[in-house]
Design a protein around this motif. Structure first.
Motif, PDB file in Angstrom:
ATOM      1  N   LEU A  76       0.398  40.236  50.487  1.00  0.00           N
ATOM      2  CA  LEU A  76       0.795  39.137  50.215  1.00  0.00           C
ATOM      3  C   LEU A  76       0.469  37.787  50.979  1.00  0.00           C
ATOM      4  N   CYS A  77       0.043  37.278  50.347  1.00  0.00           N
ATOM      5  CA  CYS A  77       0.347  35.671  50.848  1.00  0.00           C
ATOM      6  C   CYS A  77       1.339  34.607  50.243  1.00  0.00           C
ATOM      7  N   ARG A  78       2.599  34.485  50.694  1.00  0.00           N
ATOM      8  CA  ARG A  78       3.368  33.396  50.354  1.00  0.00           C
ATOM      9  C   ARG A  78       3.528  32.313  50.040  1.00  0.00           C
ATOM     10  N   CYS A  79       2.410  31.662  51.029  1.00  0.00           N
ATOM     11  CA  CYS A  79       1.715  30.469  50.730  1.00  0.00           C
ATOM     12  C   CYS A  79       0.654  30.448  49.528  1.00  0.00           C
ATOM     13  N   THR A  80       1.058  32.101  48.506  1.00  0.00           N
ATOM     14  CA  THR A  80      -0.002  31.588  47.592  1.00  0.00           C
ATOM     15  C   THR A  80      -1.461  30.132  48.056  1.00  0.00           C
ATOM     16  N   VAL A 107      -6.509  29.663  55.095  1.00  0.00           N
ATOM     17  CA  VAL A 107      -5.744  29.885  56.060  1.00  0.00           C
ATOM     18  C   VAL A 107      -3.699  28.578  55.991  1.00  0.00           C
ATOM     19  N   GLN A 108      -2.920  29.520  55.661  1.00  0.00           N
ATOM     20  CA  GLN A 108      -1.959  27.868  55.309  1.00  0.00           C
ATOM     21  C   GLN A 108      -0.798  28.426  56.125  1.00  0.00           C
ATOM     22  N   CYS A 109       0.320  28.749  56.965  1.00  0.00           N
ATOM     23  CA  CYS A 109       1.046  29.022  57.734  1.00  0.00           C
ATOM     24  C   CYS A 109       0.647  29.717  58.650  1.00  0.00           C
ATOM     25  N   GLY A 110      -0.276  30.930  58.079  1.00  0.00           N
ATOM     26  CA  GLY A 110      -1.137  32.081  59.155  1.00  0.00           C
ATOM     27  C   GLY A 110      -0.149  33.708  59.384  1.00  0.00           C
ATOM     28  N   TYR A 111       0.520  33.639  58.099  1.00  0.00           N
ATOM     29  CA  TYR A 111       1.721  34.521  59.032  1.00  0.00           C
ATOM     30  C   TYR A 111       0.421  36.082  58.526  1.00  0.00           C
ATOM     31  N   CYS A 112      -0.163  35.790  57.253  1.00  0.00           N
ATOM     32  CA  CYS A 112      -0.531  37.042  56.926  1.00  0.00           C
ATOM     33  C   CYS A 112      -1.260  37.223  56.857  1.00  0.00           C
ATOM     34  N   ILE A 113      -1.964  36.083  57.779  1.00  0.00           N
ATOM     35  CA  ILE A 113      -3.258  36.431  57.939  1.00  0.00           C
ATOM     36  C   ILE A 113      -4.326  37.582  58.859  1.00  0.00           C
ATOM     37  N   PRO A 114      -3.623  37.514  59.818  1.00  0.00           N
ATOM     38  CA  PRO A 114      -4.023  38.680  60.060  1.00  0.00           C
ATOM     39  C   PRO A 114      -4.454  40.500  59.635  1.00  0.00           C
TER      40      PRO A 114
END
Ligand code: FES
Ligand code: FES
Length: 158
Positions: A131-135, A95-102
């Motif tokens: 997509l995970c924008r935090c790569t 988990v980085q920024c978390g936006y994609c995580i759900p």
């Protein structure tokens, strides 16, 4: 009036049939764990289960879900599967920024429920719609691998 099941509860809405399921979930039912990324079916941030199948809620008009069983991230949060994924994502640094995580968690749960012991290629394929924008893909793959290893028996279909 459209009636459907949302996280185990029968609900109804007067929203127009063309309204997006994503907006209904977030705005009317205030379940904001489901995110909007692209709004075009490309990123998976808005993933939900519709009759146990992983779907992008930004592409679904609510007229299409009359009588359906919808589960959002909030609906799976009390499950053992969610708890294991939560712990695995945390332990693997997924988990980085978390936006994609759900959306990633929904895709992970869908993948492991269908294939409890995936190869790395199958894991990458299973999250290919997200997509995970935090790569952070490598850590996300590690997290799913960890959840598969630790979840012996937990992911078998009921
Ligand atoms: Fe639905 Fe991106 S917001 S797929
Ligand atoms: Fe930031 Fe995936 S953790 S978009």
């Amino acid at each position: 009036m459209i009636k459907f099941t949302l996280n185990g509860r029968i609900v109804e809405t007067d929203a127009p049939p063309t309204a997006r399921l994503l907006d209904l979930i977030r705005d009317e039912f205030e379940l904001i764990g489901t995110k909007e990324g692209c709004g075009e079916g490309e990123c998976g941030a808005c993933s939900v289960f519709v009759n146990n199948l992983l779907q992008n809620s930004c592409l679904i008009p609510i007229g299409a879900i009359a009588g359906a069983d919808i589960q959002t991230i909030e609906g799976i949060m009390e499950t053992e599967q969610f708890k294991l994924l939560d712990e695995s994502y945390s332990n693997a640094g997924g988990v980085q920024c978390g936006y994609c995580i759900p959306g990633m968690i929904m895709a992970s749960a869908a993948l492991l429920s269908n294939n409890p012991h995936p190869t790395e290629a199958e894991i990458r394929d299973g999250i290919s719609g997200n997509l995970c924008r935090c790569t952070g893909y490598n850590m996300i793959v590690d997290a799913i691998n960890l959840a598969a290893k630790k979840g012996d028996g937990l992911w078998q279909k009921k």
